[in-house]
Enzyme design. Structure first.
Site, PDB file in Angstrom:
ATOM      1  N   CYS A  44      -2.265   0.044   2.511  1.00 56.81           N
ATOM      2  CA  CYS A  44      -2.906  -1.223   3.261  1.00 56.81           C
ATOM      3  C   CYS A  44      -3.748  -1.358   4.899  1.00 56.81           C
ATOM      4  O   CYS A  44      -2.813  -0.904   5.220  1.00 56.81           O
ATOM      5  CB  CYS A  44      -2.363  -2.582   3.120  1.00 56.81           C
ATOM      6  SG  CYS A  44      -1.066  -3.430   3.656  1.00 56.81           S
ATOM      7  N   CYS A  80      -1.741  -8.784  10.393  1.00 52.75           N
ATOM      8  CA  CYS A  80      -0.315  -9.353   9.683  1.00 52.75           C
ATOM      9  C   CYS A  80       0.259 -10.034  10.919  1.00 52.75           C
ATOM     10  O   CYS A  80       0.502  -8.887  11.400  1.00 52.75           O
ATOM     11  CB  CYS A  80       0.303  -8.916   8.573  1.00 52.75           C
ATOM     12  SG  CYS A  80       0.929  -9.491   7.174  1.00 52.75           S
ATOM     13  N   CYS A 100       4.100  -0.625   7.314  1.00 45.36           N
ATOM     14  CA  CYS A 100       2.762  -0.936   7.044  1.00 45.36           C
ATOM     15  C   CYS A 100       1.507  -0.795   8.238  1.00 45.36           C
ATOM     16  O   CYS A 100       1.565  -1.406   9.795  1.00 45.36           O
ATOM     17  CB  CYS A 100       3.338  -2.298   6.511  1.00 45.36           C
ATOM     18  SG  CYS A 100       1.168  -3.294   5.826  1.00 45.36           S
ATOM     19  N   CYS A 109      -8.289  -4.774  -5.231  1.00 41.62           N
ATOM     20  CA  CYS A 109      -6.761  -5.458  -4.557  1.00 41.62           C
ATOM     21  C   CYS A 109      -7.592  -5.586  -2.994  1.00 41.62           C
ATOM     22  O   CYS A 109      -8.562  -6.098  -2.124  1.00 41.62           O
ATOM     23  CB  CYS A 109      -6.111  -4.125  -4.039  1.00 41.62           C
ATOM     24  SG  CYS A 109      -5.058  -4.577  -2.439  1.00 41.62           S
ATOM     25  N   CYS A 141       5.240  -5.721   8.987  1.00 41.94           N
ATOM     26  CA  CYS A 141       6.487  -4.838   8.153  1.00 41.94           C
ATOM     27  C   CYS A 141       6.691  -3.962   9.036  1.00 41.94           C
ATOM     28  O   CYS A 141       5.094  -3.105   9.663  1.00 41.94           O
ATOM     29  CB  CYS A 141       6.833  -4.484   6.772  1.00 41.94           C
ATOM     30  SG  CYS A 141       6.754  -6.557   6.355  1.00 41.94           S
TER      31      CYS A 141
HETATM   32  N1  SAH Z   1       2.014  -8.767   2.872  1.00 49.25           N
HETATM   33  C1  SAH Z   1       1.876  -8.978   1.197  1.00 49.25           C
HETATM   34  C2  SAH Z   1       0.654  -7.946   0.294  1.00 49.25           C
HETATM   35  C3  SAH Z   1      -0.044  -7.296   0.838  1.00 49.25           C
HETATM   36  S1  SAH Z   1       0.870  -5.450   0.656  1.00 49.25           S
HETATM   37  C4  SAH Z   1       3.026  -8.053   1.125  1.00 49.25           C
HETATM   38  O1  SAH Z   1       3.618  -7.848   1.814  1.00 49.25           O
HETATM   39  O2  SAH Z   1       3.986  -8.266   0.089  1.00 49.25           O
HETATM   40  C5  SAH Z   1       1.117  -5.049  -0.559  1.00 49.25           C
HETATM   41  C6  SAH Z   1       1.951  -4.160  -0.916  1.00 49.25           C
HETATM   42  O3  SAH Z   1       2.406  -3.419  -0.201  1.00 49.25           O
HETATM   43  C7  SAH Z   1       3.076  -5.003  -0.392  1.00 49.25           C
HETATM   44  O4  SAH Z   1       4.427  -4.890  -1.357  1.00 49.25           O
HETATM   45  C8  SAH Z   1       3.674  -4.143   0.466  1.00 49.25           C
HETATM   46  O5  SAH Z   1       4.688  -3.688   1.664  1.00 49.25           O
HETATM   47  C9  SAH Z   1       2.989  -2.583   0.361  1.00 49.25           C
HETATM   48  N2  SAH Z   1       2.953  -1.127   1.547  1.00 49.25           N
HETATM   49  C10 SAH Z   1       2.307  -1.365   2.917  1.00 49.25           C
HETATM   50  N3  SAH Z   1       2.220  -0.408   3.166  1.00 49.25           N
HETATM   51  C11 SAH Z   1       2.917   0.168   3.154  1.00 49.25           C
HETATM   52  C12 SAH Z   1       3.090   1.414   2.674  1.00 49.25           C
HETATM   53  N4  SAH Z   1       2.882   2.528   3.189  1.00 49.25           N
HETATM   54  N5  SAH Z   1       3.381   1.850   1.099  1.00 49.25           N
HETATM   55  C13 SAH Z   1       3.605   1.801   0.602  1.00 49.25           C
HETATM   56  N6  SAH Z   1       3.368   0.255   0.144  1.00 49.25           N
HETATM   57  C14 SAH Z   1       3.202   0.019   0.838  1.00 49.25           C
HETATM   58 FE1  SF4 Z   2       1.791  -7.748   5.938  1.00 49.47          FE
HETATM   59 FE2  SF4 Z   2       2.320  -5.515   5.833  1.00 49.47          FE
HETATM   60 FE3  SF4 Z   2       4.713  -6.779   6.142  1.00 49.47          FE
HETATM   61 FE4  SF4 Z   2       2.522  -7.383   4.366  1.00 49.47          FE
HETATM   62  S1  SF4 Z   2       3.384  -5.452   4.015  1.00 49.47           S
HETATM   63  S2  SF4 Z   2       3.619  -8.910   4.708  1.00 49.47           S
HETATM   64  S3  SF4 Z   2       0.609  -7.053   4.753  1.00 49.47           S
HETATM   65  S4  SF4 Z   2       3.278  -6.506   7.199  1.00 49.47           S
END
Ligand code: SAH
Ligand code: SF4
Length: 395
Positions: free
Chosen positions: A374, A150, A157, A143, A154
């Site tokens: 992440c 970023c 995250c 990964c 979100c």
């Molecule tokens: N930015 C991209 C890829 C990186 S995150 C995206 O958002 O798709 C990869 C995945 O992990 C995404 O589906 C994201 O929403 C999820 N993710 C991020 N933080 C998380 C958390 N704390 N628990 C579970 N999934 C999470």
């Molecule tokens: Fe960015 Fe995290 Fe949202 Fe993916 S899940 S778009 S890494 S803020």
């Protein structure tokens, strides 16, 4: 008031460093992140033809480039020193002019009985980057991260908490992949899959992401099959359309997390720009253009997006599409108040989706005990560095 409104501290998972940094205080204080103009170019940034040109410019023979690629991507050696059939003078020039692997590994963590390895790098401009290697009985997946931080932000995250610091270069993403392939080989395994699900939004670092895929996909080098690569996006619609036109047969994962705009806009802010109807229309165009199935990712959070009603709504929304849902039970993040549902609740949500006719899998995160959500390891490490710096000022 919901968890969306008030982030609150929660308990921190324990981490288990197996290669602790010899002297964490010696890590330089992060400098100014470099920009597109000031960034250095390294070995892993260059496609083969550009490497050939570079070597000729350095006074070497063109064919040396292929030799270097065989060492770096075939034999997976860790540096120029090991490339014994390349003249020492050329290796010295390259070491100065074209660094091999610009990022420095500062920490390595193991979890899941050694089946998960998490690497923490420091870039030349002092940024921290995470990579995770996950070993399964039938495959080994890396990964990779594509940005420091970023911009999407979100709500659940860790990566998005501090905004975007900078894009990673193609070379920095290639290095993560090659190091993971080497590490897998050391453990007697071959790296089979790659997911862009680490730190950052690949579709907001599109040019470097495509350059990265071009380099690792090249059959003269790592020869990493595009079908074994998954790009995950929060839903940057124009880039989904762009990806559909690319020559690479990569997989696309779309982070949906909610079946309606009201909820999704609170969880994934880009939904305000490209709401669900626009996102799904782009997904339909992508499926029509490529014939490839899309994965929808769904981070399941207790009391937020896990009710029976929401499961049915999601099922109705996705019905009839060539797709698959990946339910990811929420991975706890220190400063965020969201919670993971119970195992029974997770199974129930997945069962409703299946009953609605949507192929669904539950993907339990690896490395929970090493803060593997992440962006968490980086956040933790930066916190430690700041603490050390404070202590040294105080003493
Ligand atoms: N930015 C991209 C890829 C990186 S995150 C995206 O958002 O798709 C990869 C995945 O992990 C995404 O589906 C994201 O929403 C999820 N993710 C991020 N933080 C998380 C958390 N704390 N628990 C579970 N999934 C999470
Ligand atoms: Fe960015 Fe995290 Fe949202 Fe993916 S899940 S778009 S890494 S803020």
């Amino acid at each position: 008031m919901t968890a969306l409104d008030t982030p609150q501290p929660a308990s921190a998972p324990e981490s288990t460093p197996v290669v602790p940094n010899a002297d964490p205080a010696s890590v330089p204080v992060p400098a100014r992140p470099f920009s597109r103009r000031t960034r250095p170019v390294g070995f892993f940034d260059l496609p083969l033809e550009q490497l050939e040109e570079r070597i000729v410019a350095l006074g070497g023979e063109r064919y040396r480039a292929k030799q270097l690629w065989t060492w770096a991507y075939g034999k997976l050696v860790p540096g120029y020193d090991a490339m014994t059939n390349v003249p020492a003078a050329l290796r010295d020039r390259l070491a100065t002019d074209l660094p091999f692997g610009s990022m420095r590994l500062v920490r390595e963590f193991m979890a899941d009985d050694g089946e998960t390895v998490k690497l923490l790098y420091q870039t030349v401009d002092g940024q921290f980057v995470e990579t995770v290697l996950m070993l399964y009985p039938d495959r080994a997946t890396v990964c990779v991260s594509c940005q420091v931080g970023c911009a999407v932000g979100c709500a659940f995250c860790a990566t998005g908490l501090g905004g975007l610091t900078r894009n990673l270069t193609a070379g920095e993403i290639v290095q993560q992949t090659v190091d993971a392939a080497r590490r897998a080989r050391e453990m007697g395994r071959a790296l089979t899959n790659l997911v862009m699900m680490g730190m950052g939004e690949p579709m907001q670092n599109y040019a470097e992401t495509m350059a990265f895929i071009g380099i690792i996909n090249d059959h003269q080098g790592l020869n990493f099959g595009a079908r074994r690569i998954t790009i995950s996006t929060s839903g940057i619609v124009p880039r989904i359309d762009a990806l559909a036109k690319e020559p690479y047969q990569v997989n696309l994962a779309v982070s949906l997390h909610a079946p309606n705009d009201e909820l999704r806009s609170r969880l994934v802010p880009v939904n305000n720009r490209w709401p669900i109807a626009e996102l799904l229309a782009a997904c339909d165009r992508y499926i029509a253009a490529t014939g490839r199935r899309i994965s929808f990712e769904y981070a399941l959070m207790s009391g937020i997006n896990d009710s029976d009603e929401i499961a049915h709504e999601l099922g109705r929304l996705l019905r009839g599409r060539l797709c698959h849902v990946n339910v990811i039970p929420f991975n706890p993040v220190e400063v965020l108040k969201f919670e993971r549902p119970t195992t029974a609740g997770i199974d129930r949500f997945a069962d409703i989706l299946r009953a609605e006719g949507i192929p669904t899998t539950v993907r339990y995160s690896r490395g929970l005990d090493i803060a593997a959500a992440c962006g968490q390891l980086r956040a933790k490490h930066e916190e430690e560095q700041a603490h050390l710096a404070e202590m040294s000022v105080a003493s």
